[in-house]
Design a protein around this motif. Structure first.
Motif, PDB file in Angstrom:
ATOM      1  N   VAL A  34     104.058-114.479 -15.477  1.00  0.00           N
ATOM      2  CA  VAL A  34     104.780-113.854 -16.379  1.00  0.00           C
ATOM      3  C   VAL A  34     106.317-114.139 -16.484  1.00  0.00           C
ATOM      4  CG1 VAL A  34     105.558-111.270 -17.707  1.00  0.00           C
ATOM      5  CG2 VAL A  34     103.413-111.783 -16.398  1.00  0.00           C
ATOM      6  N   ALA A  36     110.194-114.126 -18.001  1.00  0.00           N
ATOM      7  CA  ALA A  36     111.002-113.259 -18.870  1.00  0.00           C
ATOM      8  C   ALA A  36     112.021-114.360 -19.623  1.00  0.00           C
ATOM      9  CB  ALA A  36     111.776-112.177 -18.187  1.00  0.00           C
ATOM     10  N   MET A 166     105.419-112.338 -25.819  1.00  0.00           N
ATOM     11  CA  MET A 166     105.744-110.842 -26.220  1.00  0.00           C
ATOM     12  C   MET A 166     106.995-110.607 -26.298  1.00  0.00           C
ATOM     13  SD  MET A 166     102.995-108.908 -23.666  1.00  0.00           S
ATOM     14  CE  MET A 166     101.416-109.309 -23.599  1.00  0.00           C
ATOM     15  N   ASP A 167     107.118-110.119 -27.968  1.00  0.00           N
ATOM     16  CA  ASP A 167     108.520-110.074 -28.119  1.00  0.00           C
ATOM     17  C   ASP A 167     108.930-108.680 -28.190  1.00  0.00           C
ATOM     18  OD1 ASP A 167     110.887-110.456 -29.319  1.00  0.00           O
ATOM     19  OD2 ASP A 167     110.176-111.600 -31.270  1.00  0.00           O
ATOM     20  N   THR A 170     107.588-103.508 -25.669  1.00  0.00           N
ATOM     21  CA  THR A 170     107.936-101.988 -25.292  1.00  0.00           C
ATOM     22  C   THR A 170     108.859-101.078 -26.223  1.00  0.00           C
ATOM     23  OG1 THR A 170     109.500-102.653 -23.658  1.00  0.00           O
ATOM     24  CG2 THR A 170     107.264-102.283 -22.718  1.00  0.00           C
ATOM     25  N   ILE A 185      99.048-106.320 -18.670  1.00  0.00           N
ATOM     26  CA  ILE A 185      99.655-107.860 -18.521  1.00  0.00           C
ATOM     27  C   ILE A 185      99.032-108.045 -17.063  1.00  0.00           C
ATOM     28  CG2 ILE A 185     101.841-108.707 -17.683  1.00  0.00           C
ATOM     29  CD1 ILE A 185     102.881-107.179 -20.091  1.00  0.00           C
ATOM     30  N   ILE A 195     102.389-115.771 -19.872  1.00  0.00           N
ATOM     31  CA  ILE A 195     103.007-114.848 -20.856  1.00  0.00           C
ATOM     32  C   ILE A 195     104.503-114.971 -20.751  1.00  0.00           C
ATOM     33  CG2 ILE A 195     103.744-112.461 -21.224  1.00  0.00           C
ATOM     34  CD1 ILE A 195     100.819-111.732 -19.914  1.00  0.00           C
ATOM     35  N   TYR A 197     107.925-113.248 -21.784  1.00  0.00           N
ATOM     36  CA  TYR A 197     108.265-111.827 -21.922  1.00  0.00           C
ATOM     37  C   TYR A 197     109.575-111.609 -22.385  1.00  0.00           C
ATOM     38  CZ  TYR A 197     107.974-106.847 -21.147  1.00  0.00           C
ATOM     39  OH  TYR A 197     108.009-105.555 -21.331  1.00  0.00           O
ATOM     40  N   SER A 199     112.645-109.417 -23.550  1.00  0.00           N
ATOM     41  CA  SER A 199     112.728-107.634 -23.621  1.00  0.00           C
ATOM     42  C   SER A 199     114.228-107.502 -23.303  1.00  0.00           C
ATOM     43  CB  SER A 199     111.994-107.072 -22.531  1.00  0.00           C
ATOM     44  OG  SER A 199     112.462-105.443 -22.325  1.00  0.00           O
ATOM     45  N   GLU A 204     112.338-103.448 -16.738  1.00  0.00           N
ATOM     46  CA  GLU A 204     111.030-103.993 -16.960  1.00  0.00           C
ATOM     47  C   GLU A 204     110.699-105.383 -16.393  1.00  0.00           C
ATOM     48  OE1 GLU A 204     110.395-103.858 -21.103  1.00  0.00           O
ATOM     49  OE2 GLU A 204     110.212-101.825 -21.166  1.00  0.00           O
ATOM     50  N   CYS A 209     107.727-109.177 -14.207  1.00  0.00           N
ATOM     51  CA  CYS A 209     108.012-110.752 -14.537  1.00  0.00           C
ATOM     52  C   CYS A 209     108.183-111.538 -13.124  1.00  0.00           C
ATOM     53  CB  CYS A 209     109.300-110.948 -15.381  1.00  0.00           C
ATOM     54  SG  CYS A 209     108.910-110.410 -16.891  1.00  0.00           S
TER      55      CYS A 209
END
Lengths: 498, 318
Positions: A34, A36, A166-167, A170, A185, A195, A197, A199, A204, A209
């Motif tokens: 993941v 970020a 993933m935009d 949350t 996830i 992924i 991510y 955010s 998060e 991540c």
């Protein structure tokens, strides 16, 4: 053994008329990772992902997916290569059920008919694999946003996507839904899915991540292991300067009562709400999604026709039957949804700022005074540091933070005495958040009364002097923000009185 | 240097894009003037503008309705109704010309007002409301006229449809007056700004303290008024109020608005575009007439031009 790299973007450059949106940006992604992607609004995150997905074509640079140099002409090609984007705005069909949505266009058939038995069976398999507990026959419109997002992810996985973007996944989820998403996830990681991510919530990033890439003004700043950095460092990378704290120290100066609400009830929306508001204070409203925070604000703002109870403004009972009534009284509501409820995206910055006060700047009592309108817009562009080429720019071309500043300018132009901010910092970057906090301080210094609605508890607790907490359309209690903590708020928000 | 070239090329393309409807009209005019020597003569040009004036006035109202994100299918029926009422007031009730016109205008405006009320207050879809009004107003017209044309007007009334100011037909003069008024209304007044804002985002406009219901009612009423103006001119020009007049005008008006570059989802477009759109349709009809093309083929050509124009518009926006 080091994991295999599935995606490599090198020296990506993309220029739009007048802006270099991306300037030699690098990004890489490993199997089961993941990663970020951080940056303020307008830093180039979305553009980078659109270049990856084939929506925009890069000017320079190279993209390597699973060892192969690619140039996607459209999203279909990207999808075939195993790429899927889970958008902020979900793209499901509300009146079809979960299974129909997941396999839309790829249904198994018996002749000309859909083989529903097989459809539901395959859907259950996908959902089970992801550990998601959703009925395949449930209509999308009956699911909450968190579940809808799970369906969107299941759809991507069923298409054999192994790179998920993933935009802001949350941004509209409750804390409970976020926990479920994070578990999902984790399972995706175990299945070797990579992924990206995106955010704004740094907590998060640290929670789920593995690595972080930071962009600033379209440029690559750095790539770091999450375990080797901290929040302050990331913020510094994002804004290019240190922000001591996330929240400024607020100085409240509450004086006389300006608003008193008694037993305000709106059928199906609000039950018996009573509270008061003083000049020079910030009253926080906390509560879970759907607890009635926004509806309470809208009821005061005159959005609902059917309502009972009393509202007193400066001690005098008033009737507010429309937003126009509220604005004339001196109350302004800033919507949580700036695109749907705050802005006319196809109009210019100036036209958006002036819309509430247009009738007060007329020539010959009939025609819009263009120069007065331009002056007003220029004043706020300067005061609030709105980044726009000119006041004639269409609002849809501005970044989220700057769009929010346009809405706030519109609000300020009416010289309100009570301002209700509903999620004023949602989806905007750290720097712009800070500017909005400072603006709230200025407002209360001038004796304006502020109501702040926010899903982020630290924001409510740090910026308000009092907090009221809502649960299932009712006010559960009031807390002194100086002594309240997240726990005491959550207790009330989940319906447990002390 | 390269950059500068790009910018100037881009500006050039933007200008082309902005005036593309006008350029389309110009090309059409040039081609037709080569094909037919009669086309670009003063009598023919005046003829075209006179033909276009009635549908243009209807289209101005339609432009405003479409800008708010609505639609009005009842303009043809409202036009016939107000024409019939005006004629009836003069011929059957013996009223003075101006009083009769005033009553005719009020009648059409009232129907438009009702459309607005149903759309804004009852929150019914504009398509359905005005589809119903299309039938209702046509029914009213047939009831009032008993299904027969009303004719026999005096010279004063004939002036509005058949008179001239110098060499310019009166309907053209009236059209230009309304073109200027609506242009100013849309560009320079708060009402105009609110019309664009509602089409762009109605909720945001309402939450900005604008009484959006009132604006929408005003727009539909104004549309009824403009349809009535057209109805009265048409009655005067034909020297007869036909109960079935104005049939299909709603489609011509919508075509003119769309050809003129106004977005059917509302929020963007101009009344200048609409007049150019109306002229394209009229010039095409006239040119094909001069070239002895059968009217059956003309219908096909008209539809094809509308499709082509909207297709090009969509392309240029991408």
């Amino acid at each position: 053994m080091a994991k295999e790299t599935v995606l490599e973007m090198k020296n990506i450059t993309k220029t739009f008329p007048g802006v270099k949106a991306l300037d030699k940006v690098n990004f890489s992604l490993k199997k089961g990772e993941v990663h970020a992607l951080l940056g303020e609004n307008g830093a180039g995150k979305s553009t980078l992902m659109k270049v990856l997905n084939g929506i925009h074509q890069r000017d320079e640079g190279e993209i390597i997916v699973k060892g192969e140099s690619v140039k996607f002409e459209n999203t279909k090609e990207a999808q075939n290569a195993g790429l899927a984007i889970i958008h902020q705005e979900l793209e499901l069909i509300p009146y079809l059920n979960v299974a129909e949505n997941i396999f839309l266009g790829r249904e198994d058939r018996n002749g000309i008919f859909i083989n529903y038995q097989k459809l539901y069976q395959k859907t259950s398999e996908v959902l089970d694999m992801l550990g998601v507990d959703i009925d395949p026959k449930a209509k999308i419109k009956d699911l909450n946003i968190g579940s809808q997002q799970m369906v969107e992810i299941a759809k991507a996985v069923s298409q054999n996507a192994d790179i998920l973007v993933m935009d802001e996944p949350t941004s509209s989820l409750t804390n409970q839904e976020i926990d479920i998403l994070f578990e999902l996830i984790e399972r995706l990681k175990q299945q070797e899915i990579a992924i990206v991510y995106i955010s704004h919530r740094l907590e998060e990033v640290f929670e789920i991540c593995d690595r972080v890439t930071v962009l600033r003004d379209g440029q690559f700043v750095d790539e770091v292991e999450t375990s080797a950095t901290n929040e302050d460092q990331l913020i510094k990378m994002m804004v290019g300067r240190t922000i001591e704290d996330r929240f400024p120290k607020m100085n409240f100066s509450p004086t006389e009562e300006i608003l008193k609400v008694e037993n305000l009830t709106v059928p199906k929306e609000i039950k018996n709400a009573s509270f008061s508001l003083k000049k020079g204070e910030i009253l926080g409203i906390a509560g879970l999604m759907g607890s009635g925070r926004t509806e309470l604000a809208k009821a005061i703002f005159g959005v609902f026709k059917e309502k009972s109870g009393n509202i007193y403004f400066k001690g005098k009972k008033i009737e507010i039957n429309s937003p126009a009534d509220a604005i004339n009284t001196g109350i302004y509501y800033l919507s949580e949804d700036r695109k749907e409820e705050g802005l006319v995206l196809g109009l210019s910055v100036a036209n958006n700022i002036s819309i509430s006060v247009l009738k007060s700047m007329l020539k010959a009592n009939t025609f819009i005074n263009k120069s007065a309108e331009t002056d007003l817009a220029e004043k706020y562009i300067e005061d609030l540091k709105i980044k726009t080429p000119s006041e004639k720019q269409l609002v849809k071309n501005l970044s989220g933070g700057n769009q929010q500043k346009v809405v706030i300018s519109k609000l300020l132009s009416t010289k309100p005495e009570i301002v209700i901010f509903d999620e004023p910092t949602r989806g905007i970057d750290v720097g712009a958040k800070r500017e909005i906090y400072n603006l709230m301080q200025e407002l209360i210094n001038e004796g304006v009364a502020v109501i702040l609605i926010s899903s982020e508890l630290p924001e409510v607790l740090n910026l308000s002097n009092r907090v009221i907490v809502m649960h299932e359309k009712e006010i559960m209690g009031e807390l002194d923000a100086a002594v309240a903590d997240q726990e005491s708020v959550m207790k009330l928000a989940t319906g447990r009185r002390n | 240097m390269n950059n500068e070239n790009n910018t100037s090329k881009k500006n050039f393309l933007e200008i082309i894009n902005k005036f593309k409807t006008g350029i389309g009209l110009l090309i059409l005019v040039i081609v037709l003037s080569f094909l037919s020597p009669y086309f670009l003569t003063i009598p023919n040009v005046l003829n075209i503008i006179r033909q276009v004036s009635i549908i243009a006035i209807v289209s101005f109202g339609m432009t405003m309705v479409i800008l708010t994100g609505g639609i009005d299918l009842s303009v043809g029926s409202m036009l016939a109704f107000s024409g019939a009422i005006t004629a009836g007031m003069m011929v059957n009730s013996g009223l003075n010309v101006f009083l009769a016109i005033l009553i005719g205008l009020a009648a059409g405006t009232a129907l438009g007002f009702f459309n607005g009320l149903a759309v804004a207050k009852a929150k019914l879809p504009a398509f359905i409301v005005t589809l119903a009004m299309m039938t209702i107003a046509r029914g009213f017209t047939l009831i009032y006229t008993d299904g027969r044309p009303i004719s026999g007007f005096n010279e004063t009334f004939r002036f509005f449809g058949a008179g001239y100011l110098g060499r310019i037909p009166i309907p053209v003069v009236i059209m230009f007056i309304f073109l200027i008024i609506i242009y100013i209304l849309l560009k320079k007044t708060p009402l105009g700004r609110y019309i664009y804002a509602i089409g762009g985002n109605e909720t945001a406009t309402k939450l900005s303290g604008i009484n959006t219901d009132k604006i929408k009612i005003a727009v539909y009423a104004l549309n009824g008024f403009l349809a009535s103006v057209s109805g009265i001119i048409l009655t005067s020009r034909l020297n007869s109020a036909q109960p079935m007049s104005g049939e299909g005008y709603e489609l011509d008006a919508i075509a003119a608005v769309v050809l003129g570059g106004t977005s059917l989802s509302g929020g963007s477009g101009t009344v200048i575009g609409t007049i150019v759109g109306a002229l394209i349709i009229a010039v095409l009809n006239n040119g094909l007439n001069l070239l002895n093309v059968s009217s059956f083929y003309q219908l096909v050509a008209k539809g094809a031009v509308i499709l082509l124009a909207v297709f090009l518009d969509r392309k240029s926006q991408q």
